[in-house]
Enzyme design. Structure first.
Site, PDB file in Angstrom:
ATOM      1  N   GLU A  10       7.691   2.417   9.131  1.00 34.44           N
ATOM      2  CA  GLU A  10       7.509   2.705   7.708  1.00 34.44           C
ATOM      3  C   GLU A  10       8.891   2.981   7.137  1.00 34.44           C
ATOM      4  OE1 GLU A  10       4.808   2.106   6.263  1.00 34.44           O
ATOM      5  OE2 GLU A  10       3.406   2.132   7.954  1.00 34.44           O
ATOM      6  N   GLU A  56       6.400   3.265  -4.835  1.00 37.84           N
ATOM      7  CA  GLU A  56       5.505   2.226  -4.333  1.00 37.84           C
ATOM      8  C   GLU A  56       5.307   2.362  -2.824  1.00 37.84           C
ATOM      9  OE1 GLU A  56       3.617  -0.059  -5.961  1.00 37.84           O
ATOM     10  OE2 GLU A  56       4.240   1.115  -7.696  1.00 37.84           O
ATOM     11  N   HIS A  61       2.217   4.556   2.403  1.00 35.55           N
ATOM     12  CA  HIS A  61       2.158   5.348   3.636  1.00 35.55           C
ATOM     13  C   HIS A  61       1.986   6.853   3.430  1.00 35.55           C
ATOM     14  CE1 HIS A  61       6.318   6.195   2.631  1.00 35.55           C
ATOM     15  NE2 HIS A  61       6.712   4.959   2.898  1.00 35.55           N
ATOM     16  N   HIS A 156      -1.354   3.532   5.549  1.00 32.85           N
ATOM     17  CA  HIS A 156      -0.532   2.918   6.584  1.00 32.85           C
ATOM     18  C   HIS A 156       0.288   4.008   7.271  1.00 32.85           C
ATOM     19  CE1 HIS A 156      -1.001  -1.424   5.687  1.00 32.85           C
ATOM     20  NE2 HIS A 156      -1.367  -0.955   4.521  1.00 32.85           N
ATOM     21  N   ASP A 161      -0.669   1.931  12.922  1.00 35.69           N
ATOM     22  CA  ASP A 161      -0.613   0.472  12.817  1.00 35.69           C
ATOM     23  C   ASP A 161      -0.180  -0.169  14.130  1.00 35.69           C
ATOM     24  OD1 ASP A 161      -1.462   0.641  10.255  1.00 35.69           O
ATOM     25  OD2 ASP A 161       0.379  -0.026   9.301  1.00 35.69           O
TER      26      ASP A 161
END
Length: 308
Positions: A10, A56, A61, A156, A161
């Site tokens: 991330e 964004e 996340h 996320h 993930d």
């Protein structure tokens, strides 16, 4: 013995062309696979990027600047990541993105080595395109195709993930007679079954993400009819997920002005927000809107040259 590592990152965001630009890694998640078995040995690193997390990216996340403030710098924990991935077959979904960010971090550290020199990188997007022609190959859709449970994935997260990627990879490649993609047909006859007792990590959900999500759900629910009204009664709008969002389906009158109809929708949404969110949650939502509006105005100032 074949050792593979499913990896995900991330970041604080990405530049317009998809490259790191000025952005940095904030989380790395790794899941070890040995001889096609998930071993339970994982690695999760949170790092302080030394810069702001874009709004964004935060929506994706949920990792905030405040959460990262006391985390170590990347170079302080990089040796843990290098030790975990070195010599492995590295499974990454859209490898160009994650490898680009990791290579930037190595460069900033002054390390004269790239990720592809530490491990054999396999892009599982390319693999999925060959194994699932005609299908979308994002992780969510691959989970649907191979029946991999992703119910814990409200946001996320790199470790979550990576865990899902490991399971999707094993499901995609399980029971294959051959991985020679020049062949016309790839045989898959084993369904992936998660080992008993193994649970996906549940991603923490910040209050801000929760309230923003609830507001968006309300906006969608207002125009989604779930029950047609009986004769003389209004239809009901709402969400298929929860009856908490049930409300009257508002319809624009023939002679009603657009502005008046928009106001009715706005008033209804305000009432619903007061119904489902606590006063504290409404304050959090308003703070987010203030930040979002300020960011939008700053962007317009920069793009339109409104301020020198």
């Amino acid at each position: 013995m074949k050792r593979q590592v499913a990896l995900d990152t991330e970041t604080t965001g990405k530049s317009d062309d998809g490259t790191p630009g000025e952005h940095r890694i904030i989380e790395v998640g790794c899941v070890e696979i040995i001889d096609r078995k998930i071993t339970g040995r994982n690695l999760q690193l949170y790092v302080n990027p030394g810069r702001h997390v874009d709004d964004e990216a935060f929506k994706v996340h949920g990792i905030s600047d405040e959460f990262l403030a006391d985390k170590p710098n990347f170079e302080d924990v990089a040796h843990e990541l290098i030790d975990f991935i070195r010599g492995s077959e590295l499974l990454i979904h859209n490898a160009k993105f994650d490898v680009g960010f990791m290579d930037k971090e190595w460069m900033l550290m002054g390390l004269n080595e790239k990720t592809s020199e530490m491990a054999n990188v396999v892009d599982t997007v390319s693999l999925a395109m060959k194994l699932c022609p005609g299908h979308q190959v994002n992780l969510d859709n691959l989970c649907n195709i191979y029946e991999v449970d992703r119910s814990s994935r409200t946001l996320h997260g790199a470790l979550l993930d990576a865990q899902i990627l490991a399971e999707v990879y094993l499901a995609m490649t399980g029971g294959q007679a051959s991985l020679n993609f020049s062949e016309e047909k790839v045989i898959t006859n084993e369904k992936w079954i998660r080992p008993e007792g193994v649970k996906l990590p549940v991603m923490p959900l910040s209050e801000e993400c929760h309230t923003v999500h609830m507001e968006k759900m309300l906006s969608l629910a207002q125009t989604h009819m779930i029950r047609k009204g009986e004769e003389g009664q209004p239809s009901i709008a709402g969400s298929d997920w929860s009856d908490d969002f049930d409300m009257e389906l508002l319809v624009k009158g023939e002679d009603e002005k657009k502005s008046d109809f928009k106001k009715r929708l706005s008033d209804q949404k305000k009432q619903m927000i007061e119904k489902i969110l606590t006063p504290q949650q409404r304050e959090v939502l308003q703070e987010f809107k203030n930040k979002d509006n300020a960011a939008q105005e700053a962007w317009l100032d920069r793009v339109l040259g409104r301020k020198k």
